[in-house]
Scaffold this motif. Structure first.
Motif, short mmCIF file in Angstrom:
data_model
loop_
_atom_site.label_atom_id
_atom_site.label_comp_id
_atom_site.label_asym_id
_atom_site.label_seq_id
_atom_site.Cartn_x
_atom_site.Cartn_y
_atom_site.Cartn_z
N CYS A 91 47.29 26.74 36.24
CA CYS A 91 46.68 27.97 35.74
C CYS A 91 46.83 27.99 34.23
O CYS A 91 47.86 27.56 33.71
CB CYS A 91 47.39 29.18 36.36
SG CYS A 91 46.59 30.76 36.00
N LEU A 106 46.91 30.68 32.48
CA LEU A 106 47.66 31.87 32.09
C LEU A 106 49.12 31.62 32.41
O LEU A 106 49.44 30.85 33.30
CB LEU A 106 47.10 33.07 32.85
CG LEU A 106 45.62 33.29 32.54
CD1 LEU A 106 45.00 34.27 33.51
CD2 LEU A 106 45.45 33.78 31.11
N CYS A 136 51.84 33.85 33.33
CA CYS A 136 52.60 35.03 33.73
C CYS A 136 54.05 34.59 33.94
O CYS A 136 54.30 33.57 34.58
CB CYS A 136 52.01 35.63 35.00
SG CYS A 136 50.28 36.06 34.77
N CYS A 162 55.65 33.83 37.44
CA CYS A 162 54.87 33.04 38.40
C CYS A 162 55.13 31.55 38.22
O CYS A 162 55.03 31.02 37.11
CB CYS A 162 53.38 33.33 38.21
SG CYS A 162 52.31 32.30 39.22
N THR A 216 53.33 29.07 39.44
CA THR A 216 52.10 28.34 39.09
C THR A 216 51.86 28.40 37.59
O THR A 216 51.37 27.45 36.99
CB THR A 216 50.89 28.95 39.84
OG1 THR A 216 51.19 29.06 41.22
CG2 THR A 216 49.65 28.09 39.66
N GLY A 217 52.24 29.54 36.98
CA GLY A 217 52.02 29.72 35.55
C GLY A 217 52.82 28.75 34.69
O GLY A 217 52.51 28.56 33.50
N GLY A 256 46.09 29.53 40.65
CA GLY A 256 44.98 29.65 39.72
C GLY A 256 44.41 31.05 39.56
O GLY A 256 44.71 31.96 40.34
N GLU A 257 43.60 31.20 38.52
CA GLU A 257 42.94 32.48 38.23
C GLU A 257 41.46 32.34 38.65
O GLU A 257 40.68 31.66 37.97
CB GLU A 257 43.07 32.79 36.73
CG GLU A 257 42.21 33.92 36.23
CD GLU A 257 42.28 35.20 37.06
OE1 GLU A 257 43.38 35.76 37.24
OE2 GLU A 257 41.21 35.65 37.54
N SER A 316 44.25 38.46 37.47
CA SER A 316 45.29 38.96 36.57
C SER A 316 44.69 39.91 35.54
O SER A 316 45.39 40.49 34.74
CB SER A 316 45.95 37.78 35.86
OG SER A 316 44.95 37.06 35.17
FE1 SF4 Z 1 49.36 34.60 36.33
FE2 SF4 Z 1 48.00 34.43 38.63
FE3 SF4 Z 1 48.01 32.36 36.89
FE4 SF4 Z 1 50.22 32.96 38.25
S1 SF4 Z 1 48.31 32.24 39.12
S2 SF4 Z 1 50.09 32.48 36.04
S3 SF4 Z 1 50.09 35.20 38.39
S4 SF4 Z 1 47.17 34.39 36.54
#
Ligand code: SF4
Ligand code: SAH
Length: 391
Positions: A140, A142, A144, A147, A149-150, A195-196, A229
């Motif tokens: 991802c 982003l 966060c 998270c 994944t982030g 992922g976003e 998000s």
């Molecule tokens: Fe943020 Fe969602 Fe990406 Fe995790 S998957 S970093 S919560 S946007």
């Protein structure tokens, strides 16, 4: 990977068509293609228009209604044509690396793309429904802070075939072919995996259209939820072009805290986000927006936070439900989960204002399948390797 098929295909392209990829073995994967693309692909291999149209209809039914992955059993297609189809086309599934089953029945699959990247999907069975949580990206962009994944870098967007392939695979595994209207095990789909989704808009839209297609899987848009998000500029299009339920990862009610834990907030702030929610097409009391709120100890869980949340939702007149998610820790995560008392009090304040605020039951934690715990095993492995090197 993305070589383009013969020129004849390019000639038959419409405005909306992207070049159709051929696999390394020269065959075209039909999974994830639109009807127009299937028709064009058949024509590129030599069928005339009339044949291509007829075969597309038949193939569509076999793929999305019957779950077929081979052409030999397609009994309404001429026997002589089936080997020809096999020579030029495939109907793929994501490769399964591992499948784990939690003590609570949650199943997690680790999948692999053709080019060797891992992604995950999770099936959560309940008494009255079965929810499949699918991924939209590998990693991802982003970050966060709560998270897992982030913490991965973005490797790439998943393709239409890889997104819809997750649902096809889950239905294979649950033995849910042919599609039937009643009594399904897989009843709901949520785009809440890795992922976003709104940063992979076209592929997510096209994949969800396949999932909703009445001649195939035929899952109602009311049973599909897309979680974002807060990619504000894409929200109206999501409503208009996809039309599924919307979930928004709000997680904080002040700029300072949301900037810290959901950094996209620096780009699109809380007010902008809530105004976009109020304008989301199709929102009403029967179809409310879900606001996800992860409970982080001493970060966003005070009574004042709960009251501010109520104020904001009322100010924007949002038909809303709030989903309180106990924070799921992962190795070296920088936060702790709020105490059960704090979570209960927070829920009570929101509930007393007339807004439903259930606490989400954590599922599949023993297999790291819970919200925000998804991260490719390869990446975990490489971290482990680097730690070993360091010590
Ligand atoms: Fe943020 Fe969602 Fe990406 Fe995790 S998957 S970093 S919560 S946007
Ligand atoms: N990128 C999208 C969808 C994937 S995340 C989004 O952010 O909305 C799905 C949900 O899990 C989001 O609400 C996300 O904020 C939440 N989440 C992420 N990490 C979490 C964690 N460690 N504990 C609990 N929920 C988490």
């Amino acid at each position: 990977m993305t070589s383009v098929v013969a020129d004849s295909l390019t000639e038959t392209k419409t405005d909306t068509q992207k070049p159709i990829a051929t696999r390394k073995d020269g065959r075209i994967d039909l999974l994830g293609l639109s009807r127009e693309d299937i028709r064009a692909a058949l024509k590129s291999k030599g069928l005339d228009e009339k044949q291509a149209k007829l075969r597309t209809k038949q193939l569509w039914h076999w793929m999305y209604n019957r779950g077929a992955v081979a052409f030999d059993g397609m009994t309404d297609i001429a026997k002589t044509m089936r080997p020809w189809l096999t020579e030029h086309f495939v109907i793929s599934r994501p490769e399964v690396v591992t499948m784990q089953i939690s003590t609570d029945g949650t199943r997690k699959w680790l999948l692999k793309t053709d080019d060797g990247y891992d992604y995950e999907m999770v099936f959560i069975p309940d008494a009255d429904r079965g929810t499949l949580c699918i991924s939209s990206q590998i990693g991802c962009t982003l970050n966060c802070r709560f998270c897992n994944t982030g913490t991965m870098r973005l490797v790439r967007n998943l393709t239409v075939g890889e997104i819809v392939g997750q649902i096809m695979l889950a239905r294979d595994s649950l033995d849910e072919w042919p599609s039937k209207p009643e009594g399904r095990l897989l009843t709901n789909v949520v785009m809440m995996g890795m992922g976003e989704p709104l940063y992979n808009f076209d592929n997510v839209r096209d994949a969800l259209k396949l999932v909703m297609d009445g001649d195939g899987i035929a899952l109602s848009r009311r049973r599909i939820t897309l979680s974002t998000s807060g990619v504000v500029p894409m929200m109206a299009r999501a409503g208009e072009e996809i039309g599924v339920n919307l979930a928004v990862s709000l997680h904080a009610v002040t700029k300072a805290v949301r900037d810290e834990i959901v950094p996209i907030n620096k780009k699109y702030g809380i007010d902008e986000l809530l105004a976009a929610c109020a304008a989301y097409p199709g929102v009403n009391n029967a179809r409310r927006i879900t606001f996800e709120y992860v409970m982080l100890k001493d970060k966003n869980d005070s009574e004042e936070d709960a009251r501010e949340l109520v104020r904001l939702l009322q100010y924007y007149r949002l038909p809303a439900k709030v989903n309180l998610i106990p924070f799921n820790p992962w190795p070296n995560s920088p936060y702790e989960c709020s105490t059960p008392e704090r979570i209960a009090r927070f829920s009570e304040i929101v509930f007393n204002a007339g807004i439903s605020a259930p606490v989400r039951r954590t599922r599949g934690q023993d297999i790291m399948a819970a919200c925000g715990q998804l991260k490719s095993a390869a990446e975990r492995q490489s971290k482990r390797d680097s730690m070993i090197t360091l010590s």
